[in-house]
Design an enzyme around this catalytic site. Structure first.
Site, PDB file in Angstrom:
ATOM      1  N   ARG A 169      -1.452   4.957  16.507  1.00 34.80           N
ATOM      2  CA  ARG A 169      -0.584   5.365  15.306  1.00 34.80           C
ATOM      3  C   ARG A 169       0.600   4.436  15.489  1.00 34.80           C
ATOM      4  O   ARG A 169       1.088   4.140  16.323  1.00 34.80           O
ATOM      5  CB  ARG A 169      -0.170   6.805  15.515  1.00 34.80           C
ATOM      6  CG  ARG A 169      -1.193   7.897  15.036  1.00 34.80           C
ATOM      7  CD  ARG A 169      -1.874   7.714  13.885  1.00 34.80           C
ATOM      8  NE  ARG A 169      -2.626   8.756  13.174  1.00 34.80           N
ATOM      9  CZ  ARG A 169      -2.748   8.867  12.039  1.00 34.80           C
ATOM     10  NH1 ARG A 169      -3.022   7.636  11.313  1.00 34.80           N
ATOM     11  NH2 ARG A 169      -3.272  10.005  11.530  1.00 34.80           N
ATOM     12  N   ARG A 171      20.534   6.363  -1.791  1.00 30.40           N
ATOM     13  CA  ARG A 171      19.485   7.022  -0.956  1.00 30.40           C
ATOM     14  C   ARG A 171      17.887   6.159  -0.885  1.00 30.40           C
ATOM     15  O   ARG A 171      17.285   6.197  -2.120  1.00 30.40           O
ATOM     16  CB  ARG A 171      19.258   8.638  -1.402  1.00 30.40           C
ATOM     17  CG  ARG A 171      20.519   9.474  -1.064  1.00 30.40           C
ATOM     18  CD  ARG A 171      20.974   9.374   0.438  1.00 30.40           C
ATOM     19  NE  ARG A 171      22.123  10.219   0.767  1.00 30.40           N
ATOM     20  CZ  ARG A 171      23.289   9.845   0.773  1.00 30.40           C
ATOM     21  NH1 ARG A 171      23.484   8.478   0.968  1.00 30.40           N
ATOM     22  NH2 ARG A 171      24.122  10.833   1.006  1.00 30.40           N
ATOM     23  N   PHE A 213       0.754  -1.006   0.027  1.00 33.49           N
ATOM     24  CA  PHE A 213      -0.148   0.043   0.010  1.00 33.49           C
ATOM     25  C   PHE A 213       0.857   1.288  -0.155  1.00 33.49           C
ATOM     26  O   PHE A 213       0.715   2.205  -0.705  1.00 33.49           O
ATOM     27  CB  PHE A 213      -0.964   0.029   1.198  1.00 33.49           C
ATOM     28  CG  PHE A 213      -2.018   1.057   1.095  1.00 33.49           C
ATOM     29  CD1 PHE A 213      -2.870   0.814   0.310  1.00 33.49           C
ATOM     30  CD2 PHE A 213      -1.962   2.151   2.105  1.00 33.49           C
ATOM     31  CE1 PHE A 213      -3.897   2.045   0.300  1.00 33.49           C
ATOM     32  CE2 PHE A 213      -2.709   2.928   1.939  1.00 33.49           C
ATOM     33  CZ  PHE A 213      -3.978   3.018   1.272  1.00 33.49           C
ATOM     34  N   ALA A 250      -6.684  14.933   9.874  1.00 31.58           N
ATOM     35  CA  ALA A 250      -5.811  14.687   8.658  1.00 31.58           C
ATOM     36  C   ALA A 250      -6.109  13.638   7.798  1.00 31.58           C
ATOM     37  O   ALA A 250      -6.892  12.635   8.112  1.00 31.58           O
ATOM     38  CB  ALA A 250      -4.335  14.266   9.521  1.00 31.58           C
ATOM     39  N   GLU A 295       6.376  12.813   1.243  1.00 33.29           N
ATOM     40  CA  GLU A 295       4.959  13.283   1.816  1.00 33.29           C
ATOM     41  C   GLU A 295       5.107  14.640   2.173  1.00 33.29           C
ATOM     42  O   GLU A 295       5.968  15.265   2.581  1.00 33.29           O
ATOM     43  CB  GLU A 295       4.711  12.528   3.330  1.00 33.29           C
ATOM     44  CG  GLU A 295       3.408  12.648   3.510  1.00 33.29           C
ATOM     45  CD  GLU A 295       2.960  11.841   4.729  1.00 33.29           C
ATOM     46  OE1 GLU A 295       1.808  11.285   4.703  1.00 33.29           O
ATOM     47  OE2 GLU A 295       3.732  11.451   5.442  1.00 33.29           O
ATOM     48  N   GLY A 307      14.422  14.719   4.429  1.00 32.82           N
ATOM     49  CA  GLY A 307      15.395  13.446   4.402  1.00 32.82           C
ATOM     50  C   GLY A 307      15.190  12.253   4.099  1.00 32.82           C
ATOM     51  O   GLY A 307      16.055  11.465   3.328  1.00 32.82           O
ATOM     52  N   GLU A 340     -12.171   1.863   6.180  1.00 32.48           N
ATOM     53  CA  GLU A 340     -10.763   2.034   6.401  1.00 32.48           C
ATOM     54  C   GLU A 340     -10.174   1.867   7.729  1.00 32.48           C
ATOM     55  O   GLU A 340      -9.002   1.905   8.052  1.00 32.48           O
ATOM     56  CB  GLU A 340     -10.238   3.721   6.112  1.00 32.48           C
ATOM     57  CG  GLU A 340     -10.691   4.284   4.540  1.00 32.48           C
ATOM     58  CD  GLU A 340     -10.615   5.655   4.394  1.00 32.48           C
ATOM     59  OE1 GLU A 340      -9.612   6.221   5.328  1.00 32.48           O
ATOM     60  OE2 GLU A 340     -10.962   6.100   3.428  1.00 32.48           O
ATOM     61  N   GLU A 376     -13.941  12.165   9.814  1.00 33.04           N
ATOM     62  CA  GLU A 376     -13.244  11.951  11.099  1.00 33.04           C
ATOM     63  C   GLU A 376     -14.109  12.598  12.366  1.00 33.04           C
ATOM     64  O   GLU A 376     -13.908  12.163  13.480  1.00 33.04           O
ATOM     65  CB  GLU A 376     -11.692  12.425  11.348  1.00 33.04           C
ATOM     66  CG  GLU A 376     -10.862  11.844  10.157  1.00 33.04           C
ATOM     67  CD  GLU A 376      -9.449  12.087  10.343  1.00 33.04           C
ATOM     68  OE1 GLU A 376      -9.271  12.760  11.416  1.00 33.04           O
ATOM     69  OE2 GLU A 376      -8.490  11.495   9.725  1.00 33.04           O
TER      70      GLU A 376
END
Length: 367
Positions: free
Chosen positions: A236, A208, A185, A254, A297, A293, A321, A274
């Site tokens: 999370r 990288r 995903f 979010a 996103e 770095g 979901e 939400e």
């Protein structure tokens, strides 16, 4: 040899080249009856059988079985299957194969789906990268992320030249090789590259790894009349994987910006999903990379104005979901207390609360 009937945008040269793996062969227009068009996955219009429908298709002749297999794989990812069909070309009846869906779905107007250099082409490139390696049904399950990643790449290409940082462009970086080191995903790529250095030289070859994310919205609902904010709480994986003793966190609303959405549209959708909120207006705070770095996103952060009575707190999330969300209504002072206590440990929430602290007199004065 197989004659295939195609509809735009799949019949367009750049997209068709991604799917076939070679420049498109000669094409001719064919009038077809009994065919309707629907939009699947908000990007690729696919035909379906419709006795009252009429459309113009593009006919191509494919001699290589491998090329046909590529086209068939792409169609299967979009939920389509081949059926024999007839059309009219220069007044004469011709026969061929049309890939159709079983039934029409809601048509969603998306101008970018017809952009030959845009999201649809980039999404097709990722889809066809799975050809020969993954079943079509597995790729179909990733379509939302594939399309969102492609849309994020297109959005990143539209930038104003910087005034302070280097204006060295993207194509100044030499990529010797790239490999998708994780494909689920989520997607991770490893690049073998060289880039220009500030002293005018070129860097040595570097390896990288980067997480290929999407654009996302981060929004703090605020009621300027009652002077309170809404925060969501949920489990999370980041804190859990780090070993955090308490991996449930408080954060703003979010979510991912879906392909074809503006960030503002995504904000309103996510607040409804939400927290069950209907917003009155939005104020954009910042758009930024979250961890440049190691991740592509990109966050679009907003303050959203809404009524937040006591009963606005509760449970939320989208069941499909597997979201399990609890919402909290906090006074402004309570929310700022999270900064002092350290319980606020999510970067965008800290940023938005500090911004709200600075702008609060203005926002309350105009409420």
């Amino acid at each position: 040899m197989s004659r295939i009937f195609l509809l735009d945008p799949l019949a367009a040269g750049p997209l068709l080249q991604e799917v076939l793996g070679q420049p498109p062969m000669s094409r001719v227009l064919v009038e077809m009856e009994g065919v309707g068009v629907t939009t699947l996955n908000t990007a690729f219009p696919m035909p379906h059988v419709d006795e009252t429908g009429r459309t113009t298709a593009t006919a191509i002749d494919i001699e290589d079985a491998g090329v046909y297999d590529r086209l068939s794989f792409f169609a299967q990812v979009l939920g389509a299957h081949p059926v024999p069909k007839h059309g009219t070309m220069d007044g004469e009846e011709v026969s061929g194969i049309l890939f159709v869906t079983d039934a029409p779905s809601e048509r969603i107007e998306t101008d970018w789906a017809h952009d030959p250099a845009g999201t649809a082409v980039l999404a097709a490139r990722e889809i066809m990268g799975y050809y020969g390696r993954l079943p079509a049904q597995d790729v179909a399950g990733r379509m939302s992320m594939i399309l969102s990643r492609a849309a994020a790449t297109c959005a990143a290409m539209v930038q104003q030249p910087p005034e302070t940082r280097s204006a060295t462009p993207h194509d100044a970086v030499t990529v010797h090789a790239q490999e998708a080191t994780h494909e689920g995903f989520f997607l991770t790529r490893t690049y073998d590259l060289q880039h220009p250095r500030f002293d005018g030289t070129i860097s040595p070859r570097l390896s990288r790894e980067v997480f290929i994310g999407t654009d996302a919205v981060i929004v703090l609902p605020y009621d300027p009349v009652r002077d309170r904010v809404l925060l969501v709480e949920q489990f999370r994986m980041g804190p859990f994987a780090r070993g955090d003793t308490y991996p449930w966190v408080l954060e703003p609303v979010a979510g991912r910006v879906d392909a074809g959405e503006t960030p503002e549209t995504a904000v309103r959708r996510e607040c409804e999903e939400e927290a069950g909120l209907t917003l009155s207006s939005l104020e954009h705070v910042t758009s930024h990379y979250c961890s440049p770095g190691a991740s592509s996103e990109f966050f679009h952060c907003y303050i959203a104005f809404a009524d937040l009575p006591d009963e606005a707190a509760g449970l939320g999330g989208v069941a499909s979901e597997h979201e399990d969300i609890r919402t909290h209504i906090l006074s402004f002072d309570q929310a700022m207390g999270l900064l002092s206590s350290g319980e606020a440990n999510i970067g965008p929430m800290i940023l938005l609360l500090l911004w709200l602290d600075r702008e609060r007199p203005r926002l309350r004065g105009s409420a």
